[in-house]
Design an enzyme around this catalytic site. Structure first.
Site, PDB file in Angstrom:
ATOM      1  N   ASP A   1       4.368  18.680-114.140  1.00 38.22           N
ATOM      2  CA  ASP A   1       3.738  17.818-114.434  1.00 38.22           C
ATOM      3  C   ASP A   1       4.703  17.117-115.604  1.00 38.22           C
ATOM      4  O   ASP A   1       4.578  17.770-116.872  1.00 38.22           O
ATOM      5  CB  ASP A   1       2.168  17.324-114.436  1.00 38.22           C
ATOM      6  CG  ASP A   1       1.724  15.649-113.902  1.00 38.22           C
ATOM      7  OD1 ASP A   1       2.675  15.284-113.623  1.00 38.22           O
ATOM      8  OD2 ASP A   1       0.865  15.196-114.479  1.00 38.22           O
ATOM      9  N   GLY A   2       4.941  15.151-115.536  1.00 40.99           N
ATOM     10  CA  GLY A   2       5.146  14.976-117.513  1.00 40.99           C
ATOM     11  C   GLY A   2       6.243  14.291-117.175  1.00 40.99           C
ATOM     12  O   GLY A   2       7.105  14.101-117.977  1.00 40.99           O
TER      13      GLY A   2
ATOM     14  N   GLY B   1       7.806  11.866-116.016  1.00 39.19           N
ATOM     15  CA  GLY B   1       7.677  10.425-116.142  1.00 39.19           C
ATOM     16  C   GLY B   1       7.220   9.819-117.418  1.00 39.19           C
ATOM     17  O   GLY B   1       8.112   8.497-118.327  1.00 39.19           O
TER      18      GLY B   1
ATOM     19  N   TRP C   1       7.183  11.665-119.981  1.00 38.23           N
ATOM     20  CA  TRP C   1       8.934  11.782-121.448  1.00 38.23           C
ATOM     21  C   TRP C   1       9.475  11.401-120.790  1.00 38.23           C
ATOM     22  O   TRP C   1      10.658  10.901-122.374  1.00 38.23           O
ATOM     23  CB  TRP C   1       9.250  13.284-120.365  1.00 38.23           C
ATOM     24  CG  TRP C   1      10.275  13.981-121.327  1.00 38.23           C
ATOM     25  CD1 TRP C   1      10.454  14.671-121.559  1.00 38.23           C
ATOM     26  CD2 TRP C   1      12.161  13.803-120.825  1.00 38.23           C
ATOM     27  NE1 TRP C   1      11.231  15.134-122.778  1.00 38.23           N
ATOM     28  CE2 TRP C   1      12.838  14.544-122.082  1.00 38.23           C
ATOM     29  CE3 TRP C   1      12.884  12.554-120.088  1.00 38.23           C
ATOM     30  CZ2 TRP C   1      14.049  14.567-122.312  1.00 38.23           C
ATOM     31  CZ3 TRP C   1      14.248  12.970-121.025  1.00 38.23           C
ATOM     32  CH2 TRP C   1      14.575  13.260-121.536  1.00 38.23           C
TER      33      TRP C   1
ATOM     34  N   ASN D   1       2.121  12.268-103.500  1.00 37.78           N
ATOM     35  CA  ASN D   1       3.401  11.770-104.019  1.00 37.78           C
ATOM     36  C   ASN D   1       3.610  10.329-103.031  1.00 37.78           C
ATOM     37  O   ASN D   1       4.630   9.448-104.041  1.00 37.78           O
ATOM     38  CB  ASN D   1       4.138  12.773-104.771  1.00 37.78           C
ATOM     39  CG  ASN D   1       4.030  13.364-105.631  1.00 37.78           C
ATOM     40  OD1 ASN D   1       3.742  14.985-106.170  1.00 37.78           O
ATOM     41  ND2 ASN D   1       2.867  13.390-106.789  1.00 37.78           N
TER      42      ASN D   1
ATOM     43  N   GLU E   1      -6.059  32.841-113.140  1.00 34.69           N
ATOM     44  CA  GLU E   1      -6.170  32.208-114.464  1.00 34.69           C
ATOM     45  C   GLU E   1      -5.455  31.040-114.595  1.00 34.69           C
ATOM     46  O   GLU E   1      -4.664  31.072-114.805  1.00 34.69           O
ATOM     47  CB  GLU E   1      -5.516  32.971-115.427  1.00 34.69           C
ATOM     48  CG  GLU E   1      -6.823  34.468-115.111  1.00 34.69           C
ATOM     49  CD  GLU E   1      -7.678  34.768-116.097  1.00 34.69           C
ATOM     50  OE1 GLU E   1      -8.372  33.214-117.268  1.00 34.69           O
ATOM     51  OE2 GLU E   1      -9.176  35.079-115.240  1.00 34.69           O
TER      52      GLU E   1
HETATM   53  C1  IPE Z   1       1.211  16.746-108.689  1.00 31.98           C
HETATM   54  O1  IPE Z   1       1.565  16.020-110.534  1.00 31.98           O
HETATM   55  C2  IPE Z   1       2.551  16.969-108.296  1.00 31.98           C
HETATM   56  C3  IPE Z   1       3.935  17.545-108.748  1.00 31.98           C
HETATM   57  C4  IPE Z   1       3.347  18.192-109.729  1.00 31.98           C
HETATM   58  C5  IPE Z   1       4.341  18.050-107.648  1.00 31.98           C
HETATM   59  P1  IPE Z   1       1.003  14.522-110.269  1.00 31.98           P
HETATM   60  O2  IPE Z   1       1.367  13.546-111.564  1.00 31.98           O
HETATM   61  O3  IPE Z   1       1.032  14.357-108.952  1.00 31.98           O
HETATM   62  O4  IPE Z   1      -0.813  14.351-109.714  1.00 31.98           O
HETATM   63  P2  IPE Z   1      -1.997  13.523-110.511  1.00 31.98           P
HETATM   64  O5  IPE Z   1      -1.262  11.777-110.083  1.00 31.98           O
HETATM   65  O6  IPE Z   1      -1.443  13.415-112.009  1.00 31.98           O
HETATM   66  O7  IPE Z   1      -3.170  14.198-109.789  1.00 31.98           O
HETATM   67  C1  IPE Z   2       6.040  15.727-111.845  1.00 37.94           C
HETATM   68  O1  IPE Z   2       6.466  14.469-112.619  1.00 37.94           O
HETATM   69  C2  IPE Z   2       7.046  15.424-110.939  1.00 37.94           C
HETATM   70  C3  IPE Z   2       6.071  15.124-109.719  1.00 37.94           C
HETATM   71  C4  IPE Z   2       4.809  14.580-109.369  1.00 37.94           C
HETATM   72  C5  IPE Z   2       7.440  14.846-108.676  1.00 37.94           C
HETATM   73  P1  IPE Z   2       5.847  13.082-112.701  1.00 37.94           P
HETATM   74  O2  IPE Z   2       6.864  12.222-112.295  1.00 37.94           O
HETATM   75  O3  IPE Z   2       4.037  12.844-112.265  1.00 37.94           O
HETATM   76  O4  IPE Z   2       4.994  12.478-114.184  1.00 37.94           O
HETATM   77  P2  IPE Z   2       3.903  11.794-115.298  1.00 37.94           P
HETATM   78  O5  IPE Z   2       3.144  12.276-114.696  1.00 37.94           O
HETATM   79  O6  IPE Z   2       4.077   9.732-114.410  1.00 37.94           O
HETATM   80  O7  IPE Z   2       4.040  11.884-116.663  1.00 37.94           O
HETATM   81 MG    MG Z   3       1.987  13.650-112.987  1.00 34.41          MG
END
Ligand code: IPE
Ligand code: IPE
Ligand code: MG
Length: 262
Positions: free
Chosen positions: A39-40, A42, A44, A87, A226
């Site tokens: 996650d993260g 976007g 970044w 998503n 864990e």
């Molecule tokens: C979880 O991340 C899904 C994936 C990593 C593919 P999200 O960004 O979709 O999760 P939320 O919306 O923050 O819970």
């Molecule tokens: C995880 O990064 C990738 C997917 C969920 C596909 P995000 O796209 O959720 O990035 P943030 O959480 O918006 O930073």
């Molecule tokens: Mg995310």
């Protein structure tokens, strides 16, 4: 300028961290199955004033590093959360960009993954994706079907509740058709009908970007897993972070509801 300077400092420091944690790992007690909520991406990209897709691209590099790190310590099952059933709520362009990126990355990496003996397995509703995405993943699964070094589960169009509902439906069908006795249904029966049937439950679940939630990932399988959360955004996740997670996992006392063993 400043970015370049920071990067030049970061490289020797991450090597140092990488060695430090790698050396501390007890290679005889590495978790068999590690799952990751990547996650993260976007955030970044936003920090750099870049489009979200640039974050996803950088995230693909982090996947490469992580698969290597997992193989280096002998992890047997690695499950990566790539795209959730939730998503689809994102803008169409982002979803399309992500799917194209999955295909492009898989095409580019497939040969090397195959040579390393990695078996690719998609968990999730692949049949709901575009023909071209389906073809790409099905070909990868066919090519690598007999590989034994590591199972790489890619959770794509995956939802934990959908997975449990799918299992419940199949069990109900078996009961209805007289192939299973109602009284014989146990937790292990349900586990056998999940997408991950045959794999051990993950001992360790990593989530990046600091969020303290499981976001519908492997709900059944993580009953006693864990959890390890890092503030690092997924594109910044390095081998050192993976090794640190394994090392810290090894320091934990797992009780499974019982009492601590001596
Ligand atoms: C979880 O991340 C899904 C994936 C990593 C593919 P999200 O960004 O979709 O999760 P939320 O919306 O923050 O819970
Ligand atoms: C995880 O990064 C990738 C997917 C969920 C596909 P995000 O796209 O959720 O990035 P943030 O959480 O918006 O930073
Ligand atoms: Mg995310």
């Amino acid at each position: 300028m400043l970015n370049g300077f920071i990067k030049s400092l970061r490289t020797p420091f991450s090597r140092f961290r990488e060695d430090l944690f790698f050396k501390r790992i007890d290679l005889t007690k590495v978790p068999k199955h590690v799952a990751i909520i990547m996650d993260g991406n976007g955030r970044w990209a936003a920090k750099r004033g870049l489009p979200r897709l640039a974050g996803h691209r950088a995230g693909a590099e982090a996947i490469r590093r992580t698969i290597r790190a997992a193989a280096d310590v002998g992890v047997k099952y690695l499950t990566l959360y790539a795209f959730s059933v939730e998503n689809w709520k994102r803008p169409r362009d982002e979803v399309r960009g992500l799917m194209n990126l999955f295909e492009e990355t898989l095409r580019k990496e497939l040969q090397e993954l195959h040579e390393k003996g990695i078996k690719i397995n998609v968990i999730g509703h692949l049949e709901e994706l575009s023909k071209s995405t389906q073809r790409c993943f099905r070909e990868a699964m066919e090519l690598t079907a007999n590989n034994k070094e590591m199972i790489l589960n890619i959770a794509l169009n995956y939802g934990g509740r959908v997975e449990i509902a799918d299992a419940a439906r199949e069990i109900a069908r078996a009961v209805r058709d007289g192939k299973m006795a109602l009284e014989s249904i146990k937790p292990e029966t349900l586990a056998d009908y999940l997408y991950t049937s045959g794999s051990p439950d993950p001992e360790l679940l990593i989530r990046t970007s600091g969020e303290l939630r499981v976001s519908n990932f492997l709900l059944w399988q993580i009953a006693y897993t864990e959890l390890w959360v890092t503030a690092a955004l997924w594109p910044d996740f390095e081998k050192a972070d993976f090794y640190q997670a394994i090392y810290e996992f090894q320091q934990r006392k797992r009780r499974f509801g019982g009492l601590e063993a001596d």
